[in-house]
Design a protein around this motif. Structure first.
Motif, short mmCIF file in Angstrom:
data_model
loop_
_atom_site.label_atom_id
_atom_site.label_comp_id
_atom_site.label_asym_id
_atom_site.label_seq_id
_atom_site.Cartn_x
_atom_site.Cartn_y
_atom_site.Cartn_z
N CYS A 1 0.85 -1.20 0.00
CA CYS A 1 0.00 0.00 0.00
C CYS A 1 0.87 1.24 0.00
N GLY B 1 -0.60 4.31 0.17
CA GLY B 1 -1.37 5.38 0.79
C GLY B 1 -1.92 6.38 -0.18
N ARG C 1 -4.96 6.70 -1.45
CA ARG C 1 -6.36 7.05 -1.18
C ARG C 1 -7.29 6.78 -2.37
N ARG C 2 -6.84 6.07 -3.37
CA ARG C 2 -7.75 5.78 -4.47
C ARG C 2 -8.91 4.91 -4.00
N CYS C 3 -8.61 4.00 -3.06
CA CYS C 3 -9.67 3.11 -2.59
C CYS C 3 -10.76 3.91 -1.87
N VAL D 1 -7.24 6.49 5.34
CA VAL D 1 -5.90 5.95 5.24
C VAL D 1 -5.05 6.56 6.35
N PRO E 1 -4.98 1.63 5.35
CA PRO E 1 -6.36 1.99 5.03
C PRO E 1 -7.30 1.27 6.00
N CYS F 1 -7.28 -0.49 -6.59
CA CYS F 1 -5.96 -0.34 -5.96
C CYS F 1 -4.86 -0.49 -7.02
N PRO F 2 -4.04 0.55 -7.20
CA PRO F 2 -3.07 0.51 -8.29
C PRO F 2 -1.90 -0.44 -8.04
N VAL F 3 -1.69 -0.84 -6.80
CA VAL F 3 -0.57 -1.73 -6.51
C VAL F 3 -1.04 -3.12 -6.09
N ARG G 1 -4.80 -5.06 -1.97
CA ARG G 1 -5.97 -5.65 -1.31
C ARG G 1 -6.35 -6.97 -1.96
S1 SF4 Z 1 -5.80 2.20 -3.28
FE1 SF4 Z 1 -4.36 0.58 -2.63
S2 SF4 Z 1 -2.38 1.66 -2.44
FE2 SF4 Z 1 -3.96 3.26 -2.50
S3 SF4 Z 1 -4.43 3.66 -0.32
FE3 SF4 Z 1 -5.92 2.11 -1.03
S4 SF4 Z 1 -4.97 0.13 -0.51
FE4 SF4 Z 1 -3.34 1.68 -0.40
#
Ligand code: SF4
Lengths: 207, 390
Positions: free
Chosen positions: B136, B138, B140-142, B163, B192, B295-297, B300
């Motif tokens: 993650c 951080g 905040r896309r989620c 987050v 998050p 989530c871009p990475v 989750r």
């Molecule tokens: S979208 Fe993914 S990387 Fe971004 S804050 Fe949420 S869990 Fe973390």
């Protein structure tokens, strides 16, 4: 005049040809050019395997040295801007050769990156709340949907430098509005208490 | 009399002993073993089982809606309500931008598309989520995808996912920084946080009107028609996951998500509490949650906890996991873990490449430092050779 224009065109064409990534790869990599793939740097392709997370690999670890257009799994390499998502999905097999654990994660959905599909539906990408991305799914029924791996490996991980750099950060979370001032709450409460007391006294006296 | 009573008792005991021995000889050993198995909480948890199209569904015993018909009726009611509120908004949009504007047409189309489902909980399913804190970033896309998926009012500053940015060394929730503007940093960890969908939810216990309860698949839901806005549950929640709609909820026809569930993201009433419901409108019909999708990475993962081949079981077995505030005794089903690989943080030497990860920049030639890769020198030589060969 005519001659100079022709010459300029010729020069331009030569330069353009020299700097366009040639495709198909067999354009340069002819069978007569004996390459064994024991190379780490290919400046013409802007690839340097001496740095990055794949440092230490050779071209021939993934590409067929006789025909670099072919991967060792037998799939044909298509430049990323021409390939569809389905084509890119084929290359997952190659990544799985060295990263079986991550691939197992990916298949069960533990690598994140999953989406859902539904019969006769589509999903399109919108930029909405606070300029954040979101998949807008349109399904006729929103029933019997299936969770599937969302993107192929090479969508996020450049195979020649596979660590994904972090994405940008979205704006700050919004604030809940501030509560009323403490003094205002105190005054209102006192006023209401006095009112209630007065009412009760009034009711008592009236009776 | 005393003698006689003693005799009877003795005979009784003899009888019991004989029956016991006979039983031991007659009974199947495995059956006895089965009888001695401890009863789990899942066995005790009673619900009302309905079979629809050959699939077994369960309605939780805690739910005030005991039959599918009741839920269906509620769904119809809520759908009519949602459509009415959507049309009001669409009319306002049309008035503002003209009847023939594309926005007006789109808004009206969206209102017609609204579907409020009442899908029941599948039997033997327990939804859970796992989040890789090493991945993650951080971003905040989620949090914001969640707002759009779940039709949260955008004017009240409600976001179900927060987050938290805390120090990687101390992992102290009290020293949380919510308002960071730059991430990810090497010495921070981004957590998050939304509803943890606890196994023993303190929030449902305090509700005086049974407006919130645990469904048979473990999702804690809120019925906004029953909620009276007393906010007991907000104070009971150890994770700060619940939010109050303190003013009439605005339904925007243009940005509405038409995929709705009767106990989930259907537009809420004023003065009701809302929280994360694991995207019940997607997951109960086979989809995945909005936060997992965006989530871009890929930090989750979402799935059925009881599924041995599912993502959650795999993560717990492979990497281990922990939960937040375990001493609150709530048994959350939102697992955090530190995965094997980390997304490169901001302050790496070269943030755009992967050089930071156990693969520091190469030292000058002829000065092999302690950082040289195994076979570093060798590869240099080979390179030269191959360059010449080309
Ligand atoms: S979208 Fe993914 S990387 Fe971004 S804050 Fe949420 S869990 Fe973390």
């Amino acid at each position: 005049m005519m001659k100079s224009v022709l010459l300029a065109t010729l020069i331009l064409a030569t330069i353009a040809l020299a700097y366009t990534p040639a495709y198909p790869c067999t354009y340069c990599h002819t069978p007569f050019l004996k390459l064994n793939g024991n190379v780490r740097k290919a400046p013409i392709h802007k690839i340097d395997l001496t740095v990055g997370a794949h440092a230490g690999l050779y071209c021939s670890n993934c590409h067929d040295p006789k025909n670099p257009m072919k991967l060792i799994t037998g799939d044909i390499v298509i430049p990323p801007n021409l390939a569809s998502e389905k084509d890119l999905m084929k290359y997952n097999k190659l990544c799985a050769k060295c990263h079986p654990e991550v691939y197992a994660d990916y298949l069960v959905g533990a690598h994140g990156n999953s989406t859902y599909v539904c019969n006769g539906g589509t999903a399109y990408f919108v930029i909405g709340y606070k300029h954040s991305p979101w998949w807008y799914h349109v399904c006729p029924e929103y029933k019997n949907m299936h969770t599937v791996p969302g993107k192929p490996c090479v969508f996020c991980h450049n195979p020649h430098d596979p660590i994904k750099p972090p994405a940008s950060i979205m704006p700050l979370p919004s604030d809940r509005p501030a509560p009323p001032k403490q003094s205002a709450i105190e005054y209102t409460t006192t006023f209401l208490l006095i009112l209630a007391a007065a009412l009760s006294i009034f009711a008592y006296v009236k009776k | 009399m005393v003698e006689k009573g003693g005799k009877i008792r003795r005979n009784l005991l003899k009888g019991i002993a004989v029956t016991g021995i006979a039983g031991m000889m007659v009974l199947d050993r495995n059956k006895v073993k089965d009888m001695l198995k401890p009863i789990t909480k899942e066995d005790l948890e009673d619900g009302y089982i309905y079979t629809i199209n050959g699939v077994e569904y369960v309605i939780s015993a805690e739910s005030p809606y005991k039959t599918p018909e009741e839920l269906q009726r509620l769904a119809k009611e809520k759908e009519a309500d949602a459509k009415r509120r959507c049309m009001e908004s669409a009319k306002e949009i049309c008035k503002r931008l003209g009847e023939n504007s594309p926005e007006c047409k789109l808004a009206k189309k969206h209102c017609q598309e609204i579907k409020v489902k009442w899908t029941l909980a599948r039997k033997g399913v327990r939804w859970a989520m796992a989040l890789d804190l090493n991945r993650c970033i951080g971003c905040r896309r989620c949090a914001y995808a969640c707002v759009q998926e779940n039709n949260i009012d955008r004017t009240q500053g409600i976001e179900w996912i927060k987050v938290l940015n805390i120090s990687r060394e101390e992992l102290e929730l009290i020293a949380t920084d919510l308002k960071y503007t730059d991430a990810p940093y090497k010495e921070r960890v981004y957590i998050p946080l939304a509803c943890n969908q606890c196994e023993y939810p303190p929030c449902t216990m305090v509700c005086p009107v049974r407006a919130t309860w645990k469904e048979a698949d473990g999702i804690i839901v809120i019925d906004s028609y029953r909620c009276i806005g007393c906010r007991y549950c907000i104070t009971a929640c150890p994770y700060g996951a619940r939010h109050l709609n303190w003013k009439p909820v605005i339904v925007d026809a243009l940005t509405l998500n038409p995929n709705m569930h009767v106990l989930g993201n259907v537009p809420r009433e004023v003065h009701t509490v809302e929280k994360c419901i694991f995207c019940i409108q997607r997951t109960r019909d086979g989809g995945t949650t909005a936060c997992v999708e965006i989530c871009p990475v890929g930090a989750r993962a979402f799935g059925n906890l009881h599924d041995p081949e599912g993502p959650i079981m795999r993560i717990i077995e492979e990497y281990g996991a922990f939960v937040l505030k375990p001493n609150a005794g709530t048994k959350p089903r939102f697992f955090y873990y530190f995965g094997p690989a980390r997304t490169p943080p901001k302050d790496a030497v070269n943030p755009k490449s992967s050089n930071w990860i156990g693969n520091p920049p190469r030292p000058e030639e002829g000065a092999p430092g302690p950082n040289v890769l195994p076979g570093g020198e060798e590869s240099f030589n080979e390179e030269k050779k191959s360059d010449k060969g080309m």
